[in-house]
Design an enzyme around this catalytic site. Structure first.
Site, PDB file in Angstrom:
ATOM      1  N   ALA A 165      -8.476  -7.971  -7.140  1.00 21.81           N
ATOM      2  CA  ALA A 165      -9.722  -7.604  -6.449  1.00 21.81           C
ATOM      3  C   ALA A 165      -9.511  -6.364  -5.597  1.00 21.81           C
ATOM      4  CB  ALA A 165     -10.201  -8.756  -5.570  1.00 21.81           C
ATOM      5  N   THR A 166     -10.324  -5.339  -5.842  1.00 23.66           N
ATOM      6  CA  THR A 166     -10.298  -4.125  -5.037  1.00 23.66           C
ATOM      7  C   THR A 166     -11.694  -3.912  -4.479  1.00 23.66           C
ATOM      8  OG1 THR A 166      -8.722  -3.189  -6.628  1.00 23.66           O
ATOM      9  CG2 THR A 166      -9.682  -1.681  -5.023  1.00 23.66           C
ATOM     10  N   GLY A 167     -11.833  -3.919  -3.159  1.00 27.08           N
ATOM     11  CA  GLY A 167     -13.163  -3.739  -2.579  1.00 27.08           C
ATOM     12  C   GLY A 167     -13.209  -4.187  -1.139  1.00 27.08           C
ATOM     13  N   GLY A 168     -14.370  -4.640  -0.716  1.00 25.98           N
ATOM     14  CA  GLY A 168     -14.555  -5.071   0.661  1.00 25.98           C
ATOM     15  C   GLY A 168     -13.902  -6.402   0.945  1.00 25.98           C
ATOM     16  N   ALA A 169     -13.893  -6.757   2.212  1.00 19.13           N
ATOM     17  CA  ALA A 169     -13.253  -8.010   2.645  1.00 19.13           C
ATOM     18  C   ALA A 169     -13.868  -9.226   1.963  1.00 19.13           C
ATOM     19  CB  ALA A 169     -13.363  -8.140   4.157  1.00 19.13           C
ATOM     20  N   GLY A 170     -15.185  -9.190   1.748  1.00 16.20           N
ATOM     21  CA  GLY A 170     -15.862 -10.308   1.112  1.00 16.20           C
ATOM     22  C   GLY A 170     -15.364 -10.555  -0.295  1.00 16.20           C
ATOM     23  N   CYS A 219      -9.154   4.931  -0.027  1.00 18.45           N
ATOM     24  CA  CYS A 219      -8.684   3.969   0.979  1.00 18.45           C
ATOM     25  C   CYS A 219      -7.394   4.419   1.663  1.00 18.45           C
ATOM     26  CB  CYS A 219      -8.503   2.582   0.365  1.00 18.45           C
ATOM     27  SG  CYS A 219      -7.272   2.508  -0.954  1.00 18.45           S
TER      28      CYS A 219
END
Length: 356
Positions: A165-170, A219
């Site tokens: 998973a690469t993305g926001g904390a959610g 990032c």
């Protein structure tokens, strides 16, 4: 398949993105409305080459090695089907990289792209599959969901053998809560510490380039400049030479904060936008050639939103009197967001580097 067959598939994935870097960069900017074409072309080419050169020649099939002391033999074993959640900030290179990693180790992969990147990510996978088909590889080694929804993503990650998973904390939390083995990366709140005595004419151009690259959505881009108080004027002058603009008027600092963090959350409309657009959103006039806004933050850590990840060409400026204070600033900011990601240190002092 043999190691040679596996490696040819991996090379082919990178080659497709490298050879179509400009076309895919334009698609990404048009769909996501983030970043800029020039930097995305460079990113597509550089990342394709870097990943392939890192993976080439490495054994990933059969017996890898034997430890003579322990008698333990390591054997490469595919995990099966990889599920990959990919972001709109890197809609070409993240699916490409994930696919290269998966196939290198003998796995199939199913990608679920951000809803703002389904078309460009989908086109990337389509072009890769066209080339793999010509070489006689099995169909459907690389797949992508052509419709994005939370339900689709939830179903995918709960069914796969391993999740990336690469993305926001959610998204990262969802991956770790899927019940499957997961690897996640979230916010990249990179702290940049500049030591006294370092050559600022060397450091500053690198910092400006890193922060402005693809309009700040990478990032690993520097988020803050933690600067020796005794040299702040010298450093600010260097930033200005490199098209950085200092925002130090308290009213403008407040206006910029309000524009970037309405309700305490990063403004999605400013993600991946130019320094000019960010300044305009705050009602601040800056020169046309401005690459980065350097904002003098009144506080660090949990006491100011500027300590968080800023996904646009904005950096917070902090000053310190001692090296321990510089480390404390970085540590407090990382406790707010991005802990465990990266730190950038410009120093010639080995003891300082090791302490940080």
């Amino acid at each position: 398949m043999t190691q040679e067959q596996v490696d040819l598939a991996v090379k082919t994935i990178g080659k497709v993105v490298y050879e179509n870097a400009e076309y895919l960069a334009k698609l990404a900017v048009e769909e996501t409305r983030m970043g800029n074409v020039e930097d995305k072309i460079a990113k597509n080419k550089q990342k394709a080459g870097i990943v392939w050169n890192n993976l080439r020649g490495k054994k990933s099939r059969g017996i890898l090695d034997t430890d003579e002391k322990t008698g333990i033999t390591r054997v490469a074993k595919p995990v099966g089907v990889v599920a990959a959640i990919t972001p709109c900030t890197n809609p070409i290179v993240t699916p490409m990289s994930n696919a290269m990693f998966a196939l290198k180790c003998g796995n199939a992969i199913i990608i679920t792209a951000h809803h703002r990147a389904v078309a460009c990510s989908g086109k990337t996978i389509e072009m890769i599959n066209d080339e793999l088909r010509k070489l006689g590889y099995p169909e459907h080694l690389i797949q992508i969901l052509d419709q994005h929804s939370r339900e689709h993503t939830r179903n995918l990650i709960s069914s796969a053998d391993v999740v990336i998973a690469t993305g926001g904390a959610g998204m990262v939390t969802a991956a770790y809560s899927s019940g499957r083995p997961a690897l996640g990366v979230g916010a990249g709140n990179v702290q940049c510490i500049i030591d006294e005595g370092y050559d600022y004419k060397v450091a500053v151009p690198k910092i400006i380039t890193g922060r402005s690259y693809d309009y700040g959505i990478i990032c690993s881009g520097e988020q803050n400049a933690i600067t020796p108080a005794s040299k702040v004027d010298e450093l600010v002058a260097e930033y200005k030479k490199n098209h950085g603009v200092l925002i130090d008027d308290p009213a403008q600092v407040d206006a910029l904060r309000s524009a970037m963090f309405p309700g305490g959350v990063m403004n999605k409309d400013l993600v991946g936008q130019s320094a000019l657009k960010v300044a305009a959103a705050a009602g601040i006039d800056v020169p046309e050639d401005t690459r980065v806004l350097l904002v003098k933050a009144p506080a660090y850590g949990k006491d100011d939103y500027f300590s968080e990840e800023k996904m646009c060409p904005v950096m917070a400026l902090y000053t310190y009197d001692t090296w321990d204070e510089a480390i404390a600033i970085a540590d407090a900011n990382l406790s707010v967001a991005g802990r465990g990601h990266s730190v950038s240190i410009h120093s010639n002092n080995q003891a300082h580097i090791e302490k940080a």
